[in-house]
Design a protein around this motif. Structure first.
Motif, PDB file in Angstrom:
ATOM      1  N   UNK A   1      16.922   8.802 -12.993  1.00 17.31           N
ATOM      2  CA  UNK A   1      16.877   8.222 -11.646  1.00 17.31           C
ATOM      3  C   UNK A   1      15.842   7.102 -11.622  1.00 17.31           C
ATOM      4  N   UNK A   2      16.246   5.955 -11.123  1.00 17.90           N
ATOM      5  CA  UNK A   2      15.342   4.826 -10.901  1.00 17.90           C
ATOM      6  C   UNK A   2      15.216   4.646  -9.390  1.00 17.90           C
ATOM      7  N   UNK A   3      13.989   4.682  -8.895  1.00 17.92           N
ATOM      8  CA  UNK A   3      13.763   4.603  -7.449  1.00 17.92           C
ATOM      9  C   UNK A   3      12.722   3.538  -7.135  1.00 17.92           C
ATOM     10  N   UNK A   4      12.846   2.979  -5.942  1.00 22.95           N
ATOM     11  CA  UNK A   4      11.878   2.011  -5.427  1.00 22.95           C
ATOM     12  C   UNK A   4      11.349   2.544  -4.103  1.00 22.95           C
ATOM     13  N   UNK A   5      10.022   2.541  -3.961  1.00 19.50           N
ATOM     14  CA  UNK A   5       9.369   3.036  -2.752  1.00 19.50           C
ATOM     15  C   UNK A   5       8.659   1.871  -2.069  1.00 19.50           C
ATOM     16  N   UNK A   6       8.887   1.706  -0.786  1.00 14.48           N
ATOM     17  CA  UNK A   6       8.206   0.678   0.005  1.00 14.48           C
ATOM     18  C   UNK A   6       7.542   1.352   1.196  1.00 14.48           C
ATOM     19  N   UNK A   7       6.334   0.904   1.523  1.00 17.30           N
ATOM     20  CA  UNK A   7       5.579   1.482   2.634  1.00 17.30           C
ATOM     21  C   UNK A   7       5.860   0.683   3.898  1.00 17.30           C
ATOM     22  N   UNK A   8       6.493   1.313   4.863  1.00 19.48           N
ATOM     23  CA  UNK A   8       6.860   0.623   6.103  1.00 19.48           C
ATOM     24  C   UNK A   8       5.605   0.189   6.860  1.00 19.48           C
ATOM     25  N   UNK A   9       5.631  -1.052   7.332  1.00 17.86           N
ATOM     26  CA  UNK A   9       4.578  -1.618   8.189  1.00 17.86           C
ATOM     27  C   UNK A   9       3.208  -1.630   7.517  1.00 17.86           C
ATOM     28  N   UNK A  10       3.201  -1.595   6.189  1.00 16.86           N
ATOM     29  CA  UNK A  10       1.913  -1.674   5.505  1.00 16.86           C
ATOM     30  C   UNK A  10       1.232  -3.013   5.772  1.00 16.86           C
ATOM     31  N   UNK A  11       2.022  -4.073   5.852  1.00 13.16           N
ATOM     32  CA  UNK A  11       1.454  -5.401   6.112  1.00 13.16           C
ATOM     33  C   UNK A  11       0.678  -5.399   7.427  1.00 13.16           C
ATOM     34  N   UNK A  12       1.216  -4.733   8.428  1.00 11.99           N
ATOM     35  CA  UNK A  12       0.525  -4.688   9.717  1.00 11.99           C
ATOM     36  C   UNK A  12      -0.797  -3.941   9.602  1.00 11.99           C
ATOM     37  N   UNK A  13      -0.787  -2.818   8.859  1.00  3.19           N
ATOM     38  CA  UNK A  13      -2.031  -2.064   8.651  1.00  3.19           C
ATOM     39  C   UNK A  13      -3.043  -2.912   7.883  1.00  3.19           C
ATOM     40  N   UNK A  14      -2.550  -3.621   6.876  1.00  2.00           N
ATOM     41  CA  UNK A  14      -3.431  -4.455   6.066  1.00  2.00           C
ATOM     42  C   UNK A  14      -4.070  -5.555   6.898  1.00  2.00           C
ATOM     43  N   UNK A  15      -3.274  -6.182   7.763  1.00  2.00           N
ATOM     44  CA  UNK A  15      -3.801  -7.253   8.607  1.00  2.00           C
ATOM     45  C   UNK A  15      -4.776  -6.711   9.650  1.00  2.00           C
ATOM     46  N   UNK A  16      -4.507  -5.509  10.140  1.00  2.00           N
ATOM     47  CA  UNK A  16      -5.342  -4.941  11.197  1.00  2.00           C
ATOM     48  C   UNK A  16      -6.681  -4.443  10.656  1.00  2.00           C
ATOM     49  N   UNK A  17      -6.641  -3.719   9.524  1.00  2.00           N
ATOM     50  CA  UNK A  17      -7.850  -3.082   8.997  1.00  2.00           C
ATOM     51  C   UNK A  17      -8.571  -3.923   7.956  1.00  2.00           C
TER      52      UNK A  17
END
Length: 671
Positions: A275-291
């Protein structure tokens, strides 16, 4: 576990072997340097010996020989007194070991006196011995002292066995005022005392030289080993960084593709699925910009540690870039259960900077079960499934060929978008907005298009949804702003200025820098802020309400109009709506198109119009597709109308031509 230690922290070569190799390389030039210095020192020692011989010869001439002569040229011969005195002097000097041989030569170089009785006849009889002319004698006859190292009886015209080492000196003898050459003194001084003194000095020099060279060897060896070890560590670290992510220590995309290829080969050999899988973190960009980025990095490292610890040792976890991770699982018993377990691990709260944070991962996967599929295709399909999971909010999605919206072609398309921006393939079309009372074009909405070299003119729906999931949306928004404001400036120069609306994503509206970027773009274009309308959706406002309020308030303070697009589809609180600097509401097309035959939609639209007017906002109805729709929104009191019935999106030239005419579109005039 797939993380490996930085090899710069590990010993990579045998210290002994390294020491011997570098020692040999350094020893050769050190030995050559020692030989060169030794030769130079010996040459200097010989020169010193000759100098001492010259000094001794000068002393003999001035204190012993010259006082015995009467100052006449030696070519006139020696008197018996002079000869006897010289014989006594020489015999005593030879007996004491201060002199090995002494000869007097006249101005022409002929021997007139010699302690070895070289003359065959008495000098006073007027018979002369051989001249024996050589370079040193010629030097002395010219008035210069000449010296050389030799041995007694080493000259070709000398008789007897070769004797001890000597310094042979030719000293010019002068007399009178002005001084004139009267002859040449040839002396053979014993070299043994001089050599002993020189050798003693040489031994000290050689000892010091040996110690110095040994010290130099040690210093150079230490420096070389240190530099070499540092370079080896740096090369090893660079090699490691070329295949690993510097932040998390996980394999990077290149190494991940190698692991996928290895897993595919294993699957072909074993018959087991991979199995080959890709994981993406939803709204991580928003957290990164905020914190802030430091907090975002801390969050990524923690999640990477958790994910790496949760995957079996036979699997692989990699960071593909940003907030995206790759997984390779060999022969999982239950794929969805295993991925659900990993998703649950990622959803657990993480404390960053004293704040508890939780992320929602989207996982897409594809199973390799022996089909002829390349590792690149497997990763591409896993990414397609991941985008499907993100769009559908399902959390986990398996690749299937019916995921038409997220086919590999679309993924390739979004990868080509940076080239499209760079090569000028994007363009802006404008859909006019009409005043419902006069039918005149009083505003327009900017809609980006992509003139793709293969697929032709692409609408925003083909590439914007995927772009909004990446940082590309920021570059695209900046490009659209500059293009729209340039057109707005041109319309103003033609005398037909109108406000133009630009759609802004959730990523942009929560960035603190966005307001300043818009203000700077207005200044570059020389366009009044009132000519720009920033459109945001209700969903974008809910991403980070406090940050969005701050950004929009700053824009409103400069005169930029803020519009809420697709109003009615989201979940905006009416109380929150009253707190925002909103100047315009756009009724979603779902309530407008076909509204005249639907009492429920008409009632909703009427409520929105009344709400907007009561809050002092302008109300725009979008989705006007028929004459009946236009009449209905006019009856409700909508200020502006927009839709295909009033005008399809057109290029800037067509818009400028419309505004340069009557500004009224056919079918839009009030009855």
């Amino acid at each position: 576990m797939t993380r490996t230690l930085d090899p710069s922290r590990r010993v990579t070569a045998s210290t002994v072997r390294l020491l011997l190799t570098h020692g040999a390389l350094i020893l050769v030039p050190v030995i050559l340097l020692g030989v060169a210095l030794s030769l130079g020192i010996r040459s200097t020692a010989e020169s010193r010996g000759l100098a001492e011989g010259r000094s001794a010869a000068l002393l003999v001439a001035q204190t012993a020989v010259v006082p015995q002569l009467d100052g006449r040229p030696l070519s006139e011969g020696l008197s018996r007194r002079e000869r006897a005195a010289l014989a006594r002097l020489v015999d005593r000097a030879v007996a004491d070991g201060h002199l090995l041989r002494l000869r007097l030569r006249d101005e022409q170089g002929r021997v007139v006196f010699s302690d070895d009785h070289r003359r065959d006849a008495e000098a006073d009889a007027g018979e002369h011995g051989g001249s024996g002319e050589n370079e040193e004698l010629a030097e002395a006859r010219a008035g210069r002292v000449a010296a050389m190292l030799t041995r007694v009886n080493a000259d070709g015209d000398d008789a007897g066995p070769v004797g001890a080492a000597a310094v042979e000196v030719y000293q010019p003898l002068t007399a009178g005022d002005p001084a004139e050459l009267i002859g040449v003194l040839e002396t053979y001084l014993p070299y043994a005392p001089i050599d002993a003194e020189v050798q003693a000095g040489l031994r000290v020099l050689y000892r010091d030289l040996a110690l110095g060279l040994a010290g130099l060897f040690v210093v150079l060896l230490i420096i070389t080993l240190s530099v070499s070890r540092g370079l080896r560590r740096e090369l090893a670290a660079n090699a490691w960084l070329a295949r690993h992510d510097a932040l998390t220590g996980l394999p990077n995309r290149d190494l991940f593709m190698e692991r996928v290829a290895e897993a595919v080969a294993w699957a072909k050999k074993s018959g087991q699925p991979v199995v080959v899988a890709v994981v993406d973190l939803d709204h991580f960009k928003d957290l990164n910009d905020t914190l802030g980025h430091s907090s975002g990095d801390e969050l990524l490292v923690t999640l990477a540690d958790r994910l790496d610890a949760a995957v079996a040792s036979s699997g692989t976890v990699a960071r593909l870039g940003g907030d995206e991770f790759g997984l390779v699982l060999r022969a999982p018993r239950d794929v969805r259960a295993e991925l659900a377990r990993l998703a649950a691990v990622l959803r657990e709260e993480v404390e960053v900077g004293g704040l508890p944070l939780a992320v929602a991962p989207s996982l897409g996967y594809v199973t390799y079960a022996g089909a002829s599929t390349s590792p690149q295709t497997l990763l591409q399909r896993a990414e397609v499934a991941m985008y499907a999971a993100k769009a559908g909010h399902t959390g986990i999605a398996e690749y299937a060929t019916d995921l038409e919206r997220f086919v590999a072609a679309d993924v390739e398309l979004i990868a080509e978008l940076p080239h499209g921006l760079r090569d000028g393939q994007l363009t802006v079309h404008y859909q006019p907005q009409l005043d419902t009372a006069s039918g005149a074009v009083v505003a327009a909405e900017a809609l980006v298009r992509w003139q793709h070299p293969v697929y032709g003119l692409l609408p925003p729906g083909r590439f914007l949804p995927l772009a909004e999931q990446t940082d590309l949306i920021e570059r695209l928004t900046a490009w659209v702003l500059d293009a729209v404001l340039a057109h707005a400036a041109e319309l103003a120069a033609r005398g037909t200025p109108i406000p133009i609306a630009v759609n802004v994503s959730a990523r942009s509206v929560v960035r603190e820098e966005f307001a300043r970027e818009v203000i700077d773009a207005l200044a570059r274009a020389g366009v009044p802020a009132s000519q720009l309308v920033v459109e945001v959706t209700e969903t974008a406002l809910l991403t980070n309400p406090a940050r969005a309020r701050a950004v929009l308030t700053q824009l409103d303070a400069t005169g930029v109009n803020v519009s809420i697009d697709d109003f009615g589809q989201g979940q905006t609180s009416l109380g929150y709506l009253a707190e925002l600097p909103i100047r315009e509401l756009k009724i979603d097309r779902a309530f407008v198109t076909g509204m005249s035959g639907d009492r429920a939609r008409t009632a909703i639209a009427r409520s929105v119009v009344e709400l907007g007017h009561n809050l002092g906002m302008r109300v725009v109805a979008e989705g006007v597709e028929t004459t009946a729709d236009l009449a209905a929104v006019r009856d409700l009191g909508c200020d502006l109308a927009q839709g295909f019935h009033l005008g399809r999106p057109m290029d800037f030239g067509a818009l400028a031509e419309r505004l340069g005419g009557t500004g009224v579109l056919v079918g839009a005039t009030p009855d």
